[in-house]
Design a protein around this motif. Sequence first.
Motif, PDB file in Angstrom:
ATOM      1  N   GLY A   8      41.652  47.247  40.235  1.00 32.40           N
ATOM      2  CA  GLY A   8      41.219  46.112  39.190  1.00 32.40           C
ATOM      3  C   GLY A   8      40.544  44.781  38.776  1.00 32.40           C
ATOM      4  N   GLY A   9      39.155  45.445  39.221  1.00 32.77           N
ATOM      5  CA  GLY A   9      38.133  44.628  39.126  1.00 32.77           C
ATOM      6  C   GLY A   9      37.391  45.304  37.965  1.00 32.77           C
ATOM      7  N   GLY A  10      36.189  44.825  37.854  1.00 28.90           N
ATOM      8  CA  GLY A  10      35.017  44.939  36.902  1.00 28.90           C
ATOM      9  C   GLY A  10      33.735  44.265  35.338  1.00 28.90           C
ATOM     10  N   LEU A  11      33.892  44.973  34.708  1.00 26.19           N
ATOM     11  CA  LEU A  11      32.651  43.906  33.537  1.00 26.19           C
ATOM     12  C   LEU A  11      33.808  42.737  32.941  1.00 26.19           C
ATOM     13  N   VAL A  12      33.857  40.801  33.508  1.00 27.58           N
ATOM     14  CA  VAL A  12      34.199  40.643  32.422  1.00 27.58           C
ATOM     15  C   VAL A  12      33.206  38.911  31.908  1.00 27.58           C
ATOM     16  N   GLN A  13      33.745  38.603  30.844  1.00 27.76           N
ATOM     17  CA  GLN A  13      32.662  37.584  30.675  1.00 27.76           C
ATOM     18  C   GLN A  13      33.075  36.001  31.105  1.00 27.76           C
ATOM     19  N   HIS A  14      32.479  35.170  31.613  1.00 25.54           N
ATOM     20  CA  HIS A  14      32.855  33.854  31.258  1.00 25.54           C
ATOM     21  C   HIS A  14      34.509  32.994  31.013  1.00 25.54           C
ATOM     22  N   GLY A  15      34.816  32.839  31.825  1.00 29.65           N
ATOM     23  CA  GLY A  15      35.457  31.915  31.399  1.00 29.65           C
ATOM     24  C   GLY A  15      37.068  33.139  31.112  1.00 29.65           C
ATOM     25  N   GLY A  16      36.773  34.412  31.272  1.00 33.41           N
ATOM     26  CA  GLY A  16      37.734  35.111  30.805  1.00 33.41           C
ATOM     27  C   GLY A  16      38.510  35.560  32.325  1.00 33.41           C
ATOM     28  N   SER A  17      39.192  36.657  32.392  1.00 33.25           N
ATOM     29  CA  SER A  17      40.775  36.888  33.520  1.00 33.25           C
ATOM     30  C   SER A  17      40.765  38.539  33.918  1.00 33.25           C
ATOM     31  N   LEU A  18      41.092  38.247  34.947  1.00 33.75           N
ATOM     32  CA  LEU A  18      41.309  39.112  35.576  1.00 33.75           C
ATOM     33  C   LEU A  18      41.956  39.205  36.803  1.00 33.75           C
ATOM     34  N   ARG A  19      43.097  40.922  36.643  1.00 36.74           N
ATOM     35  CA  ARG A  19      44.294  40.230  37.996  1.00 36.74           C
ATOM     36  C   ARG A  19      43.591  41.767  38.913  1.00 36.74           C
ATOM     37  N   GLN A  82      45.452  36.966  40.643  1.00 42.61           N
ATOM     38  CA  GLN A  82      45.276  36.474  39.564  1.00 42.61           C
ATOM     39  C   GLN A  82      44.003  35.420  39.408  1.00 42.61           C
ATOM     40  N   MET A  83      43.436  36.377  38.693  1.00 41.54           N
ATOM     41  CA  MET A  83      41.795  35.149  38.606  1.00 41.54           C
ATOM     42  C   MET A  83      42.299  34.511  37.174  1.00 41.54           C
ATOM     43  N   HIS A  84      41.924  33.169  36.936  1.00 42.24           N
ATOM     44  CA  HIS A  84      41.485  32.936  35.851  1.00 42.24           C
ATOM     45  C   HIS A  84      40.520  31.941  36.002  1.00 42.24           C
ATOM     46  N   SER A  85      39.743  31.078  34.122  1.00 44.95           N
ATOM     47  CA  SER A  85      38.653  30.831  33.926  1.00 44.95           C
ATOM     48  C   SER A  85      37.397  31.176  35.185  1.00 44.95           C
ATOM     49  N   LEU A  86      37.569  32.502  34.516  1.00 48.49           N
ATOM     50  CA  LEU A  86      36.278  32.651  35.951  1.00 48.49           C
ATOM     51  C   LEU A  86      34.770  32.594  35.605  1.00 48.49           C
ATOM     52  N   TYR A  94      35.519  42.452  46.143  1.00 50.40           N
ATOM     53  CA  TYR A  94      36.889  41.674  46.496  1.00 50.40           C
ATOM     54  C   TYR A  94      36.894  43.313  47.378  1.00 50.40           C
ATOM     55  N   TYR A  95      37.374  41.959  48.068  1.00 50.01           N
ATOM     56  CA  TYR A  95      38.784  43.142  49.639  1.00 50.01           C
ATOM     57  C   TYR A  95      39.894  42.147  49.721  1.00 50.01           C
ATOM     58  N   CYS A  96      40.571  43.590  49.798  1.00 46.79           N
ATOM     59  CA  CYS A  96      42.531  43.432  50.414  1.00 46.79           C
ATOM     60  C   CYS A  96      42.265  43.879  51.983  1.00 46.79           C
ATOM     61  N   GLY A 112      37.399  48.156  49.039  1.00 46.01           N
ATOM     62  CA  GLY A 112      36.634  46.866  47.957  1.00 46.01           C
ATOM     63  C   GLY A 112      36.497  47.607  46.841  1.00 46.01           C
ATOM     64  N   THR A 113      36.696  46.468  45.733  1.00 45.06           N
ATOM     65  CA  THR A 113      36.795  46.783  44.461  1.00 45.06           C
ATOM     66  C   THR A 113      35.787  45.361  43.341  1.00 45.06           C
ATOM     67  N   GLN A 114      34.813  45.648  42.249  1.00 42.91           N
ATOM     68  CA  GLN A 114      33.508  44.767  42.414  1.00 42.91           C
ATOM     69  C   GLN A 114      34.211  44.181  40.826  1.00 42.91           C
ATOM     70  N   VAL A 115      34.246  42.999  41.200  1.00 40.86           N
ATOM     71  CA  VAL A 115      33.907  41.956  39.905  1.00 40.86           C
ATOM     72  C   VAL A 115      32.130  41.235  39.497  1.00 40.86           C
TER      73      VAL A 115
END
Length: 119
Positions: A8-19, A82-86, A94-96, A112-115
Amino acid sequence: QVQLVESGGGLVQHGGSLRLSCSASGFTFSRWKMNWYRQAPGKERELVADFVGFGGGTHYVDSVKGRFTISRDDANNMMYLQMHSLKPEDTAVYYCHAVNRYTTTWEFWGQGTQVTVSS
């Protein structure tokens, strides 16, 4: 064999969300305490969110309170973040992490997954 696999990691703009998702296999999921950690380049790995006790209580590091939500689905051996307002400072791997509720020296880490949060 025991496995923890993040996705579920990836590239997101500031203010965005990822799960983020963590899929567990090879052990009885409900008997393990689950945690999310993260590590940014040049910094120590830090605990981001986890479950407290046996009643499903949650804890968050101050920097993510109000923005992140940790949850688990024992029926499907899954944990989520769940991550909001990144923010750019959320950029990290990020590691489980799992630790046995009774034999606490037993623990496992995902790969790990890169955010990455852009500005």
